[in-house]
Write a protein that holds these residues in place. Sequence first.
Motif, PDB file in Angstrom:
ATOM      1  N   TYR A  35       0.805  -1.213   0.000  1.00 33.74           N
ATOM      2  CA  TYR A  35       0.000   0.000   0.000  1.00 33.74           C
ATOM      3  C   TYR A  35       0.841   1.268   0.000  1.00 33.74           C
ATOM      4  N   PHE A  36       2.051   1.209   0.513  1.00 34.82           N
ATOM      5  CA  PHE A  36       2.807   2.434   0.681  1.00 34.82           C
ATOM      6  C   PHE A  36       3.989   2.566  -0.266  1.00 34.82           C
ATOM      7  N   VAL A  37       4.161   1.619  -1.160  1.00 30.80           N
ATOM      8  CA  VAL A  37       5.237   1.731  -2.140  1.00 30.80           C
ATOM      9  C   VAL A  37       4.701   1.574  -3.546  1.00 30.80           C
ATOM     10  N   TYR A  38       3.926   0.535  -3.766  1.00 35.01           N
ATOM     11  CA  TYR A  38       3.605   0.153  -5.127  1.00 35.01           C
ATOM     12  C   TYR A  38       2.632   1.085  -5.825  1.00 35.01           C
ATOM     13  N   PHE A  39       1.873   1.861  -5.076  1.00 38.98           N
ATOM     14  CA  PHE A  39       0.883   2.703  -5.724  1.00 38.98           C
ATOM     15  C   PHE A  39       1.321   4.154  -5.832  1.00 38.98           C
ATOM     16  N   PHE A  40       2.643   4.382  -5.853  1.00 38.41           N
ATOM     17  CA  PHE A  40       3.159   5.698  -6.144  1.00 38.41           C
ATOM     18  C   PHE A  40       3.471   5.765  -7.640  1.00 38.41           C
ATOM     19  N   GLY A  41       2.685   5.058  -8.412  1.00 38.82           N
ATOM     20  CA  GLY A  41       2.966   4.830  -9.823  1.00 38.82           C
ATOM     21  C   GLY A  41       2.890   6.077 -10.651  1.00 38.82           C
ATOM     22  N   SER A  42       3.461   5.970 -11.837  1.00 38.38           N
ATOM     23  CA  SER A  42       3.492   7.106 -12.732  1.00 38.38           C
ATOM     24  C   SER A  42       2.460   7.021 -13.836  1.00 38.38           C
ATOM     25  N   CYS A  43       1.889   5.862 -14.085  1.00 34.77           N
ATOM     26  CA  CYS A  43       0.867   5.743 -15.118  1.00 34.77           C
ATOM     27  C   CYS A  43       0.056   4.486 -14.868  1.00 34.77           C
ATOM     28  N   VAL A  44      -0.933   4.245 -15.716  1.00 32.13           N
ATOM     29  CA  VAL A  44      -1.830   3.103 -15.515  1.00 32.13           C
ATOM     30  C   VAL A  44      -1.059   1.789 -15.518  1.00 32.13           C
ATOM     31  N   GLY A 101      -5.947  -4.568   5.692  1.00 35.32           N
ATOM     32  CA  GLY A 101      -5.787  -4.045   4.347  1.00 35.32           C
ATOM     33  C   GLY A 101      -7.087  -3.638   3.690  1.00 35.32           C
ATOM     34  N   LYS A 102      -8.215  -4.160   4.191  1.00 35.85           N
ATOM     35  CA  LYS A 102      -9.512  -3.770   3.636  1.00 35.85           C
ATOM     36  C   LYS A 102      -9.767  -2.278   3.792  1.00 35.85           C
ATOM     37  N   PHE A 103      -9.141  -1.690   4.816  1.00 39.39           N
ATOM     38  CA  PHE A 103      -9.319  -0.254   5.033  1.00 39.39           C
ATOM     39  C   PHE A 103      -8.719   0.554   3.885  1.00 39.39           C
ATOM     40  N   PHE A 104      -7.660  -0.006   3.256  1.00 35.15           N
ATOM     41  CA  PHE A 104      -6.960   0.725   2.200  1.00 35.15           C
ATOM     42  C   PHE A 104      -7.520   0.461   0.814  1.00 35.15           C
ATOM     43  N   ARG A 105      -8.299  -0.572   0.666  1.00 33.94           N
ATOM     44  CA  ARG A 105      -8.747  -0.937  -0.680  1.00 33.94           C
ATOM     45  C   ARG A 105      -9.510   0.183  -1.390  1.00 33.94           C
ATOM     46  N   PRO A 106     -10.426   0.885  -0.713  1.00 40.78           N
ATOM     47  CA  PRO A 106     -11.067   2.006  -1.414  1.00 40.78           C
ATOM     48  C   PRO A 106     -10.071   3.067  -1.854  1.00 40.78           C
ATOM     49  N   THR A 107      -9.077   3.349  -1.011  1.00 44.17           N
ATOM     50  CA  THR A 107      -8.081   4.356  -1.372  1.00 44.17           C
ATOM     51  C   THR A 107      -7.244   3.900  -2.551  1.00 44.17           C
ATOM     52  N   VAL A 108      -6.841   2.634  -2.544  1.00 49.33           N
ATOM     53  CA  VAL A 108      -6.066   2.096  -3.656  1.00 49.33           C
ATOM     54  C   VAL A 108      -6.878   2.175  -4.948  1.00 49.33           C
ATOM     55  N   THR A 109      -8.156   1.823  -4.879  1.00 55.88           N
ATOM     56  CA  THR A 109      -9.020   1.889  -6.059  1.00 55.88           C
ATOM     57  C   THR A 109      -9.170   3.325  -6.548  1.00 55.88           C
ATOM     58  N   ILE A 110      -9.373   4.235  -5.617  1.00 50.11           N
ATOM     59  CA  ILE A 110      -9.538   5.644  -5.988  1.00 50.11           C
ATOM     60  C   ILE A 110      -8.274   6.186  -6.633  1.00 50.11           C
ATOM     61  N   MET A 111      -7.119   5.876  -6.053  1.00 45.96           N
ATOM     62  CA  MET A 111      -5.862   6.368  -6.605  1.00 45.96           C
ATOM     63  C   MET A 111      -5.582   5.772  -7.986  1.00 45.96           C
ATOM     64  N   LEU A 164      -3.149   7.235   8.507  1.00 43.92           N
ATOM     65  CA  LEU A 164      -3.436   7.996   9.723  1.00 43.92           C
ATOM     66  C   LEU A 164      -4.893   7.828  10.146  1.00 43.92           C
ATOM     67  N   SER A 165      -5.794   7.850   9.185  1.00 39.49           N
ATOM     68  CA  SER A 165      -7.209   7.662   9.511  1.00 39.49           C
ATOM     69  C   SER A 165      -7.453   6.285  10.111  1.00 39.49           C
ATOM     70  N   MET A 166      -6.778   5.271   9.566  1.00 38.88           N
ATOM     71  CA  MET A 166      -6.925   3.927  10.119  1.00 38.88           C
ATOM     72  C   MET A 166      -6.393   3.861  11.543  1.00 38.88           C
ATOM     73  N   GLN A 167      -5.233   4.469  11.798  1.00 41.03           N
ATOM     74  CA  GLN A 167      -4.672   4.469  13.148  1.00 41.03           C
ATOM     75  C   GLN A 167      -5.583   5.204  14.129  1.00 41.03           C
ATOM     76  N   LEU A 168      -6.152   6.307  13.690  1.00 44.83           N
ATOM     77  CA  LEU A 168      -7.077   7.044  14.549  1.00 44.83           C
ATOM     78  C   LEU A 168      -8.352   6.252  14.813  1.00 44.83           C
ATOM     79  N   LYS A 169      -8.812   5.522  13.791  1.00 44.26           N
ATOM     80  CA  LYS A 169     -10.004   4.692  13.969  1.00 44.26           C
ATOM     81  C   LYS A 169      -9.729   3.559  14.953  1.00 44.26           C
ATOM     82  N   LEU A 170      -8.567   2.914  14.844  1.00 42.70           N
ATOM     83  CA  LEU A 170      -8.200   1.865  15.790  1.00 42.70           C
ATOM     84  C   LEU A 170      -8.054   2.426  17.196  1.00 42.70           C
ATOM     85  N   LEU A 171      -7.480   3.613  17.293  1.00 41.77           N
ATOM     86  CA  LEU A 171      -7.330   4.255  18.601  1.00 41.77           C
ATOM     87  C   LEU A 171      -8.685   4.611  19.197  1.00 41.77           C
TER      88      LEU A 171
END
Length: 425
Positions: A6-15, A148-158, A242-249
Motif C-alpha cells: 500500500y505504501f510503495v507500489y501505488f506511487f505509480g506514474s501511469c496506468v 488491508g480492507k481499510f486501504f482498498r477504497p483508497t487504492v481503487t480511488i488512486m 493515519l485515519s486507520m490508526q485514529l479509527k483503531l485508537l
Amino acid sequence: MEYRSYFVYFFGSCVISQIRCLLCARFHQPKFHCRILIGIPCCFDPYPASLRKKLWTNAGFITSYLILSYCVFGQLVNVVLLLIGHRKTNGAIEEIATQAACTGYCIIGLIKMYGLAYHRNQLASTINDCGDMWRDQFNSLTDRLNGGKFFRPTVTIMTLAAINCIVMVSAFNFIPVAEMIFNRWQTGEWHRQLPYVIWYPFDKFGGWWYYLVYVFEIYGGYVVAGSNVGIDCIFCLLCAHLSMQLKLLETALEELVEPQKDALVMSSKNIDEKLQKLIRRHQNVLSYQNTINAVFGLTFFLNLVADSVIMCAVGFLIITANYYVVIKMTLFMGVCLVEIFFVCYYGNEVMEHSLQLATAAYNCKWYQQIYGNTKFGKKLILVILRAQHPIILMAWKFWPITINTFGMVLNASWSYFTLLRTIIV
C-alpha cells in the motif's frame, strides 16, 4: 497483503505501473517499483550513502526532471516570443490561455518532483515507521488482510485517478495524430503538428527531427502525469493510514474499560497501563502531522494556487476553442478537479477521525472504574482536551487541507473565470 503493497507500489506514474504494482503486491515481489517508467524511485528506501550510488539509482529520475524542465523552459520562451510580437498566431489569446494551463501544470509537476527528491529520506523514515506500526498492530497474515480492507477504497480511488490523468495526457499526446489524419483525408496534404507548443533551437518540423521531437513531447507528457499523480498517491495513502490508526485508537478508547460484574475487582493499575499505552500511540500518530506538513505543505500550497488559475484558463478555452481543444480541456478540467478534491477529502478525513477521539474517550465507561482512582480521570480529561484540537494538515500554514479549502479554490477559480470572460469575450 504486505504493508509495502500500500505504501510503495501505488506511487505509480501511469496506468501500467499501477496495474503491474498491484500484481506484484499480490505475489509479494517487493523490489518492483516504477523507476522503469519515468524514474520515480522507491520511496521506501532512503538515499544511498555515496554520491555515485545516488546518481546511479536516480539516473532515470534526473533524466525525467531535466526533460520536464526543458518543456517548461520551451513553453515560457514561446509565451515571451508571442507577447513581444516575434511570433504571430491567429488566436493569440487562446494560445496564451493554453500555454498558461499547460505550463502551470508542468511547473506543479516539477515542484512535486523536487519535493519528492528533497524530502526523500524524511519520507522514507515516515513510511518505515508506519510499516513498523502496521506490523505491531497486525501480527498475523489474517489480521493484515483484514486491516488491508481499510486501504482498498483508497487504492481503487488512486488507481482511477491515475487512469484519469493518463487518459487526459494521452488525449493531448495523440489527438494531433487524429487531426493530421483527418486533414489528410480532407485536403490530401500532411500538415505536421505537435502535442505542445514548445520552443526548440532548430526547425522542429523538418526531417527526422519532427519524429524525435514528437516522441520527446509524448514522454514529457507522461512525466508530468506521473509526477502529479505520484505525490498525490503518497499523500492520500499516508492520510488513509493515519485515519486507520485514529479509527483503531478510537475503538481502543471506547473499549478501555471493560464491563465487569463487580466493579470492585477491577484493577486500576491495568486500566492505567492500558490508558498510558493508548496515550503513547496517540502521541506517535500526532508526530506524523509535522512530518506530512513539512513534506507536502509548500507543494500543495503552490498546487492549490496554481490550480485556481489553471482551471480559469481551461474554462475559458472550453467556451471559446475548437471542438478537439474542448475535448482535451474538458479532460484537463476533470483531472484538476479530481486531484484537488481527493487531496482535500483525505486531509478532511484525518481531521474528522482525530476529532472523534474525544467522544470515544468520553464513551469509555469511565464510570465503571474503581472508586477513588483520580489519576485515571485526570489522564482521561487530558486526552479529551487534546483530542478537541484535531490533526489539521496545512498547505504551508495558510490553508487547511479540508473540503472547505476545495470549495474555496473552486470559488476563486470561478471568480477569475467570470472576470476573464467579461473582459475578453
